[in-house]
Design an enzyme around this catalytic site. Structure first.
Site, PDB file in Angstrom:
ATOM      1  N   GLN A  84       0.851  -1.194   0.000  1.00 29.03           N
ATOM      2  CA  GLN A  84       0.000   0.000   0.000  1.00 29.03           C
ATOM      3  C   GLN A  84       0.887   1.244   0.000  1.00 29.03           C
ATOM      4  OE1 GLN A  84      -3.423  -0.664   3.058  1.00 29.03           O
ATOM      5  NE2 GLN A  84      -1.826  -2.122   3.566  1.00 29.03           N
ATOM      6  N   ASN A  85       2.188   1.027   0.143  1.00 25.30           N
ATOM      7  CA  ASN A  85       3.099   2.166   0.279  1.00 25.30           C
ATOM      8  C   ASN A  85       3.387   2.808  -1.073  1.00 25.30           C
ATOM      9  OD1 ASN A  85       3.082   1.385   2.895  1.00 25.30           O
ATOM     10  ND2 ASN A  85       5.138   0.524   2.914  1.00 25.30           N
ATOM     11  N   HIS A 102      -1.664   1.557  -4.179  1.00 25.62           N
ATOM     12  CA  HIS A 102      -2.054   2.957  -3.993  1.00 25.62           C
ATOM     13  C   HIS A 102      -1.178   3.934  -4.770  1.00 25.62           C
ATOM     14  CE1 HIS A 102      -4.083   1.665   0.053  1.00 25.62           C
ATOM     15  NE2 HIS A 102      -4.787   1.333  -1.010  1.00 25.62           N
ATOM     16  N   CYS A 110      -1.286  12.913 -15.703  1.00 23.73           N
ATOM     17  CA  CYS A 110      -2.085  13.973 -16.317  1.00 23.73           C
ATOM     18  C   CYS A 110      -3.566  13.743 -16.025  1.00 23.73           C
ATOM     19  CB  CYS A 110      -1.845  13.995 -17.825  1.00 23.73           C
ATOM     20  SG  CYS A 110      -2.879  15.208 -18.654  1.00 23.73           S
ATOM     21  N   CYS A 113      -5.143  13.247 -19.961  1.00 27.12           N
ATOM     22  CA  CYS A 113      -4.813  12.115 -20.848  1.00 27.12           C
ATOM     23  C   CYS A 113      -4.241  10.921 -20.100  1.00 27.12           C
ATOM     24  CB  CYS A 113      -3.845  12.559 -21.956  1.00 27.12           C
ATOM     25  SG  CYS A 113      -2.153  12.841 -21.382  1.00 27.12           S
ATOM     26  N   CYS A 128       1.426  18.692 -18.268  1.00 20.72           N
ATOM     27  CA  CYS A 128       1.655  17.431 -18.984  1.00 20.72           C
ATOM     28  C   CYS A 128       2.497  17.675 -20.236  1.00 20.72           C
ATOM     29  CB  CYS A 128       0.311  16.803 -19.351  1.00 20.72           C
ATOM     30  SG  CYS A 128       0.498  15.267 -20.280  1.00 20.72           S
ATOM     31  N   SER A 170      -2.421  -1.153   9.354  1.00 22.07           N
ATOM     32  CA  SER A 170      -3.519  -1.100  10.326  1.00 22.07           C
ATOM     33  C   SER A 170      -4.710  -1.917   9.828  1.00 22.07           C
ATOM     34  CB  SER A 170      -3.937   0.347  10.575  1.00 22.07           C
ATOM     35  OG  SER A 170      -4.384   0.922   9.361  1.00 22.07           O
ATOM     36  N   GLU A 196       1.271  -3.519  17.099  1.00 25.97           N
ATOM     37  CA  GLU A 196      -0.077  -3.371  17.694  1.00 25.97           C
ATOM     38  C   GLU A 196      -1.035  -4.373  17.059  1.00 25.97           C
ATOM     39  OE1 GLU A 196      -1.419   0.660  17.258  1.00 25.97           O
ATOM     40  OE2 GLU A 196       0.485   1.443  18.037  1.00 25.97           O
ATOM     41  N   ALA A 212       8.697  -4.460  12.276  1.00 24.38           N
ATOM     42  CA  ALA A 212       9.049  -5.237  11.083  1.00 24.38           C
ATOM     43  C   ALA A 212      10.560  -5.359  10.921  1.00 24.38           C
ATOM     44  CB  ALA A 212       8.435  -4.587   9.849  1.00 24.38           C
TER      45      ALA A 212
HETATM   46  C1  BJW Z   1       4.556  -0.961  12.397  1.00 24.64           C
HETATM   47  C2  BJW Z   1       5.718  -0.330  12.750  1.00 24.64           C
HETATM   48  C3  BJW Z   1       6.884  -1.057  12.566  1.00 24.64           C
HETATM   49  C4  BJW Z   1       4.155   1.054  13.116  1.00 24.64           C
HETATM   50  N1  BJW Z   1       6.823  -2.282  12.074  1.00 24.64           N
HETATM   51  N2  BJW Z   1       4.515  -2.185  11.914  1.00 24.64           N
HETATM   52  C5  BJW Z   1     -15.270  -1.129   2.693  1.00 24.64           C
HETATM   53  C6  BJW Z   1     -15.725  -0.681   3.921  1.00 24.64           C
HETATM   54  C7  BJW Z   1     -15.593   0.667   4.284  1.00 24.64           C
HETATM   55  C8  BJW Z   1     -15.001   1.595   3.438  1.00 24.64           C
HETATM   56  C9  BJW Z   1     -14.553   1.143   2.233  1.00 24.64           C
HETATM   57  C10 BJW Z   1     -14.696  -0.183   1.864  1.00 24.64           C
HETATM   58  N3  BJW Z   1     -14.150  -0.331   0.639  1.00 24.64           N
HETATM   59  C11 BJW Z   1     -13.666   0.862   0.263  1.00 24.64           C
HETATM   60  C12 BJW Z   1     -13.915   1.774   1.195  1.00 24.64           C
HETATM   61  C13 BJW Z   1     -13.544   3.219   1.164  1.00 24.64           C
HETATM   62  C14 BJW Z   1     -12.099   3.480   1.493  1.00 24.64           C
HETATM   63  C15 BJW Z   1     -11.754   2.877   2.842  1.00 24.64           C
HETATM   64  O1  BJW Z   1     -11.221   1.798   2.962  1.00 24.64           O
HETATM   65  N4  BJW Z   1     -12.003   3.611   3.900  1.00 24.64           N
HETATM   66  C16 BJW Z   1     -11.711   3.138   5.240  1.00 24.64           C
HETATM   67  C17 BJW Z   1     -10.656   4.035   5.877  1.00 24.64           C
HETATM   68  C18 BJW Z   1     -12.982   3.095   6.020  1.00 24.64           C
HETATM   69  N5  BJW Z   1     -11.270   2.964   0.433  1.00 24.64           N
HETATM   70  C19 BJW Z   1     -11.006   3.678  -0.652  1.00 24.64           C
HETATM   71  O2  BJW Z   1     -11.455   4.807  -0.823  1.00 24.64           O
HETATM   72  C20 BJW Z   1     -10.158   3.029  -1.721  1.00 24.64           C
HETATM   73  N6  BJW Z   1     -10.803   3.095  -2.955  1.00 24.64           N
HETATM   74  C21 BJW Z   1     -11.810   2.286  -3.294  1.00 24.64           C
HETATM   75  O3  BJW Z   1     -12.206   1.422  -2.533  1.00 24.64           O
HETATM   76  O4  BJW Z   1     -12.311   2.508  -4.551  1.00 24.64           O
HETATM   77  C22 BJW Z   1     -13.572   1.969  -4.861  1.00 24.64           C
HETATM   78  C23 BJW Z   1     -14.555   2.967  -4.353  1.00 24.64           C
HETATM   79  C24 BJW Z   1     -14.542   4.225  -4.900  1.00 24.64           C
HETATM   80  C25 BJW Z   1     -15.468   5.149  -4.432  1.00 24.64           C
HETATM   81  C26 BJW Z   1     -16.337   4.804  -3.421  1.00 24.64           C
HETATM   82  C27 BJW Z   1     -16.307   3.516  -2.871  1.00 24.64           C
HETATM   83  C28 BJW Z   1     -15.409   2.580  -3.357  1.00 24.64           C
HETATM   84  C29 BJW Z   1      -8.870   3.796  -1.914  1.00 24.64           C
HETATM   85  C30 BJW Z   1      -8.012   3.789  -0.715  1.00 24.64           C
HETATM   86  C31 BJW Z   1      -6.774   4.664  -0.983  1.00 24.64           C
HETATM   87  C32 BJW Z   1      -5.972   4.866   0.275  1.00 24.64           C
HETATM   88  N7  BJW Z   1      -5.082   5.948   0.081  1.00 24.64           N
HETATM   89  C33 BJW Z   1      -4.181   6.279   1.163  1.00 24.64           C
HETATM   90  C34 BJW Z   1      -3.576   7.673   0.938  1.00 24.64           C
HETATM   91  C35 BJW Z   1      -2.560   7.687  -0.202  1.00 24.64           C
HETATM   92  C36 BJW Z   1      -2.163   9.077  -0.517  1.00 24.64           C
HETATM   93  C37 BJW Z   1      -1.240   9.648   0.537  1.00 24.64           C
HETATM   94  O5  BJW Z   1      -0.228   9.021   0.858  1.00 24.64           O
HETATM   95  O6  BJW Z   1      -1.510  10.755   0.990  1.00 24.64           O
HETATM   96  O7  BJW Z   1      -3.189   5.265   1.291  1.00 24.64           O
HETATM   97  S1  BJW Z   1      -4.957   6.292   2.747  1.00 24.64           S
HETATM   98  C38 BJW Z   1      -3.586   5.677   3.625  1.00 24.64           C
HETATM   99  O8  BJW Z   1      -4.015   4.434   4.264  1.00 24.64           O
HETATM  100  C39 BJW Z   1      -2.546   5.305   2.567  1.00 24.64           C
HETATM  101  C40 BJW Z   1      -2.160   3.918   3.011  1.00 24.64           C
HETATM  102  O9  BJW Z   1      -1.645   3.175   1.924  1.00 24.64           O
HETATM  103  C41 BJW Z   1      -3.446   3.349   3.573  1.00 24.64           C
HETATM  104  C42 BJW Z   1      -3.254   2.200   4.490  1.00 24.64           C
HETATM  105  O10 BJW Z   1      -2.545   2.592   5.619  1.00 24.64           O
HETATM  106  P1  BJW Z   1      -1.511   1.587   6.286  1.00 24.64           P
HETATM  107  O11 BJW Z   1      -0.435   1.269   5.350  1.00 24.64           O
HETATM  108  O12 BJW Z   1      -2.241   0.460   6.877  1.00 24.64           O
HETATM  109  O13 BJW Z   1      -0.863   2.529   7.400  1.00 24.64           O
HETATM  110  P2  BJW Z   1      -1.438   2.978   8.826  1.00 24.64           P
HETATM  111  O14 BJW Z   1      -0.773   4.238   9.194  1.00 24.64           O
HETATM  112  O15 BJW Z   1      -2.922   2.963   8.852  1.00 24.64           O
HETATM  113  O16 BJW Z   1      -0.960   1.824   9.819  1.00 24.64           O
HETATM  114  C43 BJW Z   1       0.399   1.638  10.110  1.00 24.64           C
HETATM  115  C44 BJW Z   1       0.542   0.340  10.885  1.00 24.64           C
HETATM  116  O17 BJW Z   1       1.908   0.075  11.042  1.00 24.64           O
HETATM  117  C45 BJW Z   1      -0.091   0.368  12.288  1.00 24.64           C
HETATM  118  O18 BJW Z   1      -0.859  -0.811  12.454  1.00 24.64           O
HETATM  119  C46 BJW Z   1       1.117   0.375  13.211  1.00 24.64           C
HETATM  120  O19 BJW Z   1       0.875  -0.337  14.427  1.00 24.64           O
HETATM  121  C47 BJW Z   1       2.114  -0.348  12.366  1.00 24.64           C
HETATM  122  N8  BJW Z   1       3.512  -0.043  12.668  1.00 24.64           N
HETATM  123  N9  BJW Z   1       5.393   0.954  13.215  1.00 24.64           N
HETATM  124  C48 BJW Z   1       5.594  -2.803  11.777  1.00 24.64           C
HETATM  125  N10 BJW Z   1       8.081  -0.496  12.899  1.00 24.64           N
END
Ligand code: BJW
Length: 226
Positions: A84-85, A102, A110, A113, A128, A170, A196, A212
């Site tokens: 997801q990174n 992601h 763009c 296009c 673009c 998470s 966590e 990790a």
């Molecule tokens: C360690 C550590 C160490 C710390 N070692 N671990 C079903 C149900 C409800 C909602 C939805 C659903 N399906 C879709 C949705 C909507 C939405 C969604 O999921 N929302 C929820 C939040 C409720 N999803 C979307 O919108 C997605 N699109 C989609 O589904 O399209 C179809 C659609 C379109 C329109 C309407 C409906 C459907 C797209 C999701 C895109 C996510 N984008 C982001 C931002 C990117 C841009 C940016 O960087 O600014 O991506 S959000 C952000 O979260 C980022 C990440 O990739 C993503 C996930 O986060 P991640 O990687 O899990 O990080 P953290 O910070 O949350 O957690 C870190 C973890 O590491 C923690 O657990 C720590 O404990 C741990 N940790 N140190 C190991 N050293």
């Protein structure tokens, strides 16, 4: 393997939700500034946020977790890394064919296009180079669709998976968080690595509580079962 922001945490990349959902940029929560709505409303502000982050990332290096994951690619006949990174640190550590659900912060796309521009080697163009329209970060913001085919490919691999590692996520954001569920339903042994607990922890066969960069290298010795 499904990876998330926690894998890059030990490189110095802030996670999104670690520390209580407080990531903000100029007073805006990240899910406000990193949203499709903000691209429509204030694209320069979105660029300011992403330019800042690219500048910050420029200095950062992969950590032992990234390197260990890259080694697993050579260790297993079939290994799929889904991340997801958007930071590119897996690739910087040597990982190949990474499925980026992601997008990637080092690319601009763009709005008109869809042409993509590399920003890792060169500076962000003002417009673009193909059609002259506006550019946006080539990342998947909240409420946007994932890159065509990326999730489908990852889901197909998950449905044939025997061993699934879920590292540093998470597991709150879908559809990415659905991949370990697909693997589990297909009979995979699911292992979580995270300091966590997450909503996925109860589904996992093994929960390795820790960072990790400390846990994954433990698999790299002669006593390792892997
Ligand atoms: C360690 C550590 C160490 C710390 N070692 N671990 C079903 C149900 C409800 C909602 C939805 C659903 N399906 C879709 C949705 C909507 C939405 C969604 O999921 N929302 C929820 C939040 C409720 N999803 C979307 O919108 C997605 N699109 C989609 O589904 O399209 C179809 C659609 C379109 C329109 C309407 C409906 C459907 C797209 C999701 C895109 C996510 N984008 C982001 C931002 C990117 C841009 C940016 O960087 O600014 O991506 S959000 C952000 O979260 C980022 C990440 O990739 C993503 C996930 O986060 P991640 O990687 O899990 O990080 P953290 O910070 O949350 O957690 C870190 C973890 O590491 C923690 O657990 C720590 O404990 C741990 N940790 N140190 C190991 N050293």
């Amino acid at each position: 393997m499904l990876s998330g922001a926690g894998v890059s945490a030990e490189s110095g990349v802030p996670t999104f939700r670690g520390g209580g959902n407080t990531a903000v940029w100029k007073g805006m929560r990240f899910d406000v500034i990193s949203s499709a709505e903000m691209v429509e409303r204030d694209l320069p502000a979105v660029w300011e946020w992403f330019d800042y982050r690219r500048n910050f990332l420029h200095e950062l290096m992969p950590n032992p977790a990234h390197y260990e994951i890259a080694r697993w690619q050579d260790r297993f006949a079939e290994f799929t890394l889904v991340t997801q990174n958007i930071d590119g640190l897996h690739q910087k550590a040597g990982a190949r064919d990474v499925i980026e659900l992601h997008g990637n912060i080092w690319r601009a796309r763009c709005i008109a296009c869809g042409f993509t521009h590399d920003m890792a080697q060169s500076k962000r163009p003002d417009a673009c180079l193909e059609c002259g329209d506006r550019l946006r970060p080539d990342v998947v913001l909240f409420g946007e669709m994932l890159p065509p085919g990326a999730f489908e490919f990852a889901a197909a691999r998950a449905s044939k998976c025997e061993l699934c590692f879920v590292v540093g996520t998470s597991a709150l954001v879908y559809p990415a968080a659905g991949l370990p569920e697909i693997a589990k339903a297909a009979g995979a042994y699911v292992v979580e690595v995270n300091p966590e607990r997450t909503p996925l922890s109860s589904l996992c066969d093994e929960v390795l509580t820790g960072k990790a960069g400390e846990v994954l290298p433990l698999f790299n010795n002669e006593n390792s079962l892997l």
